[in-house]
Design a protein around this motif. Structure first.
Motif, short mmCIF file in Angstrom:
data_model
loop_
_atom_site.label_atom_id
_atom_site.label_comp_id
_atom_site.label_asym_id
_atom_site.label_seq_id
_atom_site.Cartn_x
_atom_site.Cartn_y
_atom_site.Cartn_z
N MET A 111 0.80 -1.20 0.00
CA MET A 111 0.00 0.00 0.00
C MET A 111 0.84 1.26 0.00
O MET A 111 0.46 2.28 -0.55
CB MET A 111 -0.87 0.00 1.27
CG MET A 111 -2.13 -0.79 1.10
SD MET A 111 -2.95 -0.42 -0.46
CE MET A 111 -2.59 -1.88 -1.38
N ILE A 112 2.03 1.11 0.59
CA ILE A 112 2.87 2.31 0.72
C ILE A 112 3.24 2.87 -0.64
O ILE A 112 3.45 4.07 -0.81
CB ILE A 112 4.15 2.00 1.55
CG1 ILE A 112 4.83 3.28 2.03
CG2 ILE A 112 5.14 1.16 0.78
CD1 ILE A 112 4.09 3.97 3.14
N CYS A 113 3.27 2.00 -1.66
CA CYS A 113 3.69 2.49 -2.98
C CYS A 113 2.63 3.43 -3.58
O CYS A 113 2.97 4.34 -4.34
CB CYS A 113 4.05 1.35 -3.93
SG CYS A 113 2.79 0.13 -4.13
N ILE A 114 1.37 3.22 -3.23
CA ILE A 114 0.32 4.11 -3.75
C ILE A 114 0.48 5.51 -3.13
O ILE A 114 0.44 6.53 -3.82
CB ILE A 114 -1.09 3.55 -3.44
CG1 ILE A 114 -1.25 2.19 -4.12
CG2 ILE A 114 -2.17 4.52 -3.91
CD1 ILE A 114 -2.54 1.48 -3.79
N VAL A 130 2.63 11.15 -3.32
CA VAL A 130 3.50 12.13 -2.65
C VAL A 130 4.69 12.50 -3.53
O VAL A 130 4.99 13.68 -3.76
CB VAL A 130 3.98 11.58 -1.29
CG1 VAL A 130 5.01 12.51 -0.66
CG2 VAL A 130 2.80 11.41 -0.34
N PHE A 131 5.37 11.46 -4.07
CA PHE A 131 6.56 11.72 -4.88
C PHE A 131 6.21 12.38 -6.22
O PHE A 131 7.04 13.10 -6.77
CB PHE A 131 7.36 10.44 -5.10
CG PHE A 131 8.02 9.93 -3.85
CD1 PHE A 131 8.59 10.81 -2.94
CD2 PHE A 131 8.07 8.58 -3.56
CE1 PHE A 131 9.18 10.36 -1.78
CE2 PHE A 131 8.67 8.12 -2.41
CZ PHE A 131 9.22 9.00 -1.51
N SER A 132 5.01 12.09 -6.72
CA SER A 132 4.61 12.74 -7.98
C SER A 132 4.49 14.24 -7.77
O SER A 132 4.91 15.04 -8.61
CB SER A 132 3.28 12.19 -8.47
OG SER A 132 3.41 10.84 -8.77
N ILE A 133 3.93 14.60 -6.63
CA ILE A 133 3.78 16.04 -6.34
C ILE A 133 5.16 16.66 -6.12
O ILE A 133 5.49 17.68 -6.70
CB ILE A 133 2.86 16.25 -5.12
CG1 ILE A 133 1.44 15.78 -5.46
CG2 ILE A 133 2.86 17.72 -4.69
CD1 ILE A 133 0.53 15.61 -4.27
N PHE A 153 -2.69 5.10 6.48
CA PHE A 153 -2.23 6.30 5.79
C PHE A 153 -2.95 6.46 4.46
O PHE A 153 -3.29 7.59 4.06
CB PHE A 153 -0.71 6.25 5.56
CG PHE A 153 0.08 6.57 6.80
CD1 PHE A 153 -0.24 7.67 7.58
CD2 PHE A 153 1.13 5.78 7.21
CE1 PHE A 153 0.48 7.97 8.73
CE2 PHE A 153 1.86 6.05 8.36
CZ PHE A 153 1.53 7.15 9.12
N LEU A 154 -3.17 5.34 3.80
CA LEU A 154 -3.84 5.40 2.50
C LEU A 154 -5.27 5.92 2.66
O LEU A 154 -5.71 6.80 1.91
CB LEU A 154 -3.84 4.02 1.83
CG LEU A 154 -4.48 4.00 0.45
CD1 LEU A 154 -3.62 4.77 -0.55
CD2 LEU A 154 -4.69 2.58 -0.05
N ILE A 155 -5.95 5.37 3.65
CA ILE A 155 -7.33 5.80 3.88
C ILE A 155 -7.36 7.29 4.24
O ILE A 155 -8.17 8.06 3.72
CB ILE A 155 -7.99 4.94 4.98
CG1 ILE A 155 -8.17 3.51 4.46
CG2 ILE A 155 -9.32 5.52 5.44
CD1 ILE A 155 -8.45 2.47 5.51
N LEU A 156 -6.43 7.67 5.12
CA LEU A 156 -6.37 9.09 5.51
C LEU A 156 -6.07 9.97 4.29
O LEU A 156 -6.65 11.05 4.13
CB LEU A 156 -5.27 9.29 6.56
CG LEU A 156 -5.61 8.86 7.97
CD1 LEU A 156 -4.38 8.98 8.86
CD2 LEU A 156 -6.74 9.73 8.53
N MET A 157 -5.19 9.46 3.45
CA MET A 157 -4.82 10.26 2.29
C MET A 157 -5.99 10.40 1.31
O MET A 157 -6.24 11.49 0.79
CB MET A 157 -3.63 9.64 1.58
CG MET A 157 -2.95 10.61 0.65
SD MET A 157 -1.57 9.87 -0.17
CE MET A 157 -2.41 8.72 -1.20
#
Lengths: 310, 402
Positions: A1-4, A9-12, A78-82
């Protein structure tokens, strides 16, 4: 999940930094493998996890151990929060575009795009024992008689009603945009002076009389009152000179002002305005929908045009 | 006695920092650092005489030819061989492939290896099984990872080629090569030694060992990447048919025929990596100046300390002999059920400690034992006790979260 999460984040960050662009590419590869039901064998997950664990480990072994053990759970959280925060950000941006406030039409509260809340500020009015609670949703034109207020472009498809006061800063801020809107969109336009400040209360009667006696010429006079330095309209003493400058017959206006019908009419107008349950100026109604506070021009225009850019 | 101030000065990377911390490089089994002298020798070639060797008779060409000859002599001296017995390759893998494809192996011929072979000394034989129908047997190590001599004696009969890793990159254990070669020869077998991990760390005398073929890489012994050496006894090299031919391998050619040059030229087809070969020669000179006694002493000291420290954790399992003195500069370890990649990444992140994790190209050994992977510390003479202490200090933190 961390890769999503990392991909977003890294794209921004990648917009500004080449290093993060490379990481974003790695994350994309990892996400692509995951969505095609293949294991992410690029080592990206481990790399990100290790970087985070290493930083935690320098501060607290306990925290690092928990984070390391439940990394997948944290990743999901983190994914859900994001996703949730992204939804709120998008919704906030949407609201800001449409209503000038991240929180919705006439809603106050923090908005990153308008941190000082300029688009919702009003000059508050004091109504003793209001019939209904001062709330945005209670502001309405239902059962309000606006027929005696200055009106132009009668018969137009769209209707704009501006309730404001000559001396109030926020009405003065909104005023040029409303004029622009009326001019560009050729809307039916009604102006109502609400005496939110005592020093310019008298202008309700003067405005009434000018409109009654001179009709369309009222609008030039109105423009002047909203654009002239406020000091110039603080007292009646200046008014005769102003009326004279507009080549209005001062005696005629004075006769009108002294007429008891005028007092009754202005009182009636005030009663009608109070029926709107407005709580501050400016309050703008566009096709019956209330916009409280000086909104950006696009907000008014979008309400008329009824289309959304994004 | 090693002069660390000089060593630090010679290896530019040792003075570099990442995030205000010095780099601790513990991955020399994969790739050694390069001293300034090697880099400068290579630069000198490109700046001063970037010409062809063995072809052009102008002054620059002559100079390159002389330098390459000098490097070949240095390598020959390094392993006590003759100049003509030294073939330059790209790396050990190419050396093994040269042997596998040049040796007259036929259907039914048996090749014997250990159970800790690098893929480079395993896959070529597996390919020949399919291509030519050769056979391949493995001498499994004892439980303590030591070479099983009894098993070897049983299997060596009728073997055509014994092809073994001298020092394993998996655990640092070295096989008793001299005895193995003696027995192989008694049984009529040829012997090849994969010396990729031994040549950088110990003195090898091919005459004393009586080994028939040997290969090692330049990049693991301070030399440039893309350089390697294949050694063969001259009489055996003459019998080998080169598997790669072309420019600079023939004396002459006609439209229908050609005459091959003798060894080593016939194996060195095409233009060689002259800068790399010159750099390799310089690396050998540097190693000789340092001295293998000093190298071994430093590696043993550090290996002993690290082994003692990580052995304090019962869940850590060290691959190979428990005696650190038998493991050269290598400490390969794992925890059951744990992916050791994370350990190496955290070590890097926290303290710039660079070690390797994975199956180290010895997949067969890991797969046979169903071990996921291991973390491998591989030391060299330029590593210090201070670095080892930082590694242990960091590792002691990491182990608490694993």
């Amino acid at each position: 999940m961390i890769c999503i999460i990392a991909l977003i984040v890294f794209s921004i960050l990648g917009i500004f930094s080449a290093t993060h662009r490379v990481l974003a590419k790695e994350a994309l590869d990892c996400v692509f493998r995951r969505v095609t039901l293949r294991p992410c064998n690029t080592g990206f997950n481990e790399k990100i996890k290790s970087q985070l664990v290493a930083r935690l480990l320098n501060r607290s072994v306990f925290a690092a151990r928990i984070f390391n053990k439940y990394f997948e759970v944290f990743s999901w959280a983190f994914l859900i929060l994001m996703v949730a925060s992204t939804f709120w950000v998008v919704k906030g941006g949407y609201n800001y575009y449409l209503y000038g406030s991240c929180n919705g039409l006439n809603q106050s509260g923090f908005c990153a795009f308008d941190p000082k809340g300029e688009n919702n500020k009003v000059t508050e009015i004091n109504v003793q024992c209001p019939e209904v609670e001062k709330k945005e949703e209670n502001v309405t034109l239902d059962n309000v008689d606006l027929s005696s207020f200055p009106t132009k472009n009668i018969g137009s498809k769209n209707t704009v009603v501006l309730i404001g006061c000559y001396e109030c800063d926020y009405t003065r801020k909104a005023y040029p945009d409303i004029q622009k809107l009326v001019k560009e969109q050729k809307t039916n336009y009604t102006f109502a002076h609400y005496p939110a400040k005592e020093t310019t209360n008298y202008l309700s009667e003067i405005g009434y009389c000018v409109y009654k006696e001179y009709g369309e010429r009222f609008w030039q006079f109105n423009d002047y009152l909203f654009t002239v330095d406020k000091v110039a309209i603080y007292g009646k003493d200046y008014m005769e000179r102003i009326l004279d400058n507009f080549e209005f017959d001062v005696n005629k206006i004075n006769q009108c002002l002294n007429n008891s019908e005028t007092v009754d009419a202005v009182e009636y107008q005030l009663e009608q305005l109070q029926k709107t349950h407005l709580y501050g100026t400016p309050t703008v109604f566009i096709n019956g929908k209330a916009f409280v506070g000086p909104k950006p021009y696009r907000v008014y225009r979008t309400e008329i045009k009824k289309f959304i850019i994004f | 006695m090693l002069n660390y101030e000089k060593i630090k000065n010679d290896f530019p990377l040792l003075s570099k920092q990442i995030n205000d911390k010095k780099i601790i490089y513990f991955d020399s089994s994969c790739m050694s650092l390069k001293p300034r002298q090697v880099i400068e020798a290579m630069n000198e070639y490109y700046f001063e005489f970037p010409a062809c060797a063995g072809r052009s008779s102008h002054r620059l060409g002559e100079l390159v030819t002389k330098k390459i000859k000098g490097a070949r002599q240095a390598v020959a001296r390094f392993i006590n061989a003759d100049e003509q017995e030294i073939v330059f390759t790209r790396n050990t893998t190419e050396g093994i492939n040269l042997l596998a494809n040049s040796l007259d192996l036929r259907n039914g011929d048996l090749v014997l290896t250990t159970d800790k072979e690098h893929n480079s000394n395993l896959i070529p034989w597996q390919v020949l099984i399919k291509k030519k129908g050769i056979r391949h047997e493995i001498v499994k190590s004892n439980d303590d990872s030591v070479f099983n001599f009894e098993k070897y004696k049983e299997l060596v009969r009728g073997v055509k080629l014994v092809s073994m890793v001298h020092t394993s990159n998996l655990d640092g254990a070295t096989i008793p090569a001299k005895e193995i070669i003696k027995i192989a020869h008694e049984n009529g077998a040829l012997v090849f030694l994969d010396a990729a991990q031994s040549a950088p760390h110990k003195k090898i005398d091919v005459r004393d060992l009586d080994v028939d073929f040997m290969a090692f890489s330049g990049h693991k012994m301070l030399g440039p990447t893309g350089t390697g050496v294949f050694y063969g006894k001259y009489n055996l090299l003459e019998k080998l048919e080169p598997f790669m031919v072309g420019g600079d391998t023939v004396e002459y050619s006609t439209y229908t025929d050609h005459k091959m040059l003798q060894s080593p030229e016939k194996f060195e087809a095409g233009l060689q990596d002259y800068a790399g070969i010159i750099g390799l020669g310089e690396a050998i000179k540097y190693l000789e100046a340092i001295g293998f006694d000093n190298i071994r002493e430093q590696e043993l000291k550090l290996n002993r300390y690290i082994t003692e420290e990580i052995s304090k954790f019962p869940k850590i399992k060290i691959i190979g002999p428990s005696d650190s003195a038998l493991r050269s500069g290598i400490i390969s370890f794992y925890i059951d059920g744990t992916d050791m990649h994370q350990t190496t990444l955290i070590l890097d992140e926290m303290s710039n400690v660079m070690i390797r994790s994975g199956q180290h190209c010895v997949h067969s050994w890991f797969n046979d034992r169903k071990i996921k992977n291991s973390a491998r510390v591989s030391l060299y003479f330029y590593n210090t006790m201070d670095e080892a202490k930082i590694f242990i200090e960091t590792f002691n933190k990491i182990i608490k979260i694993l």
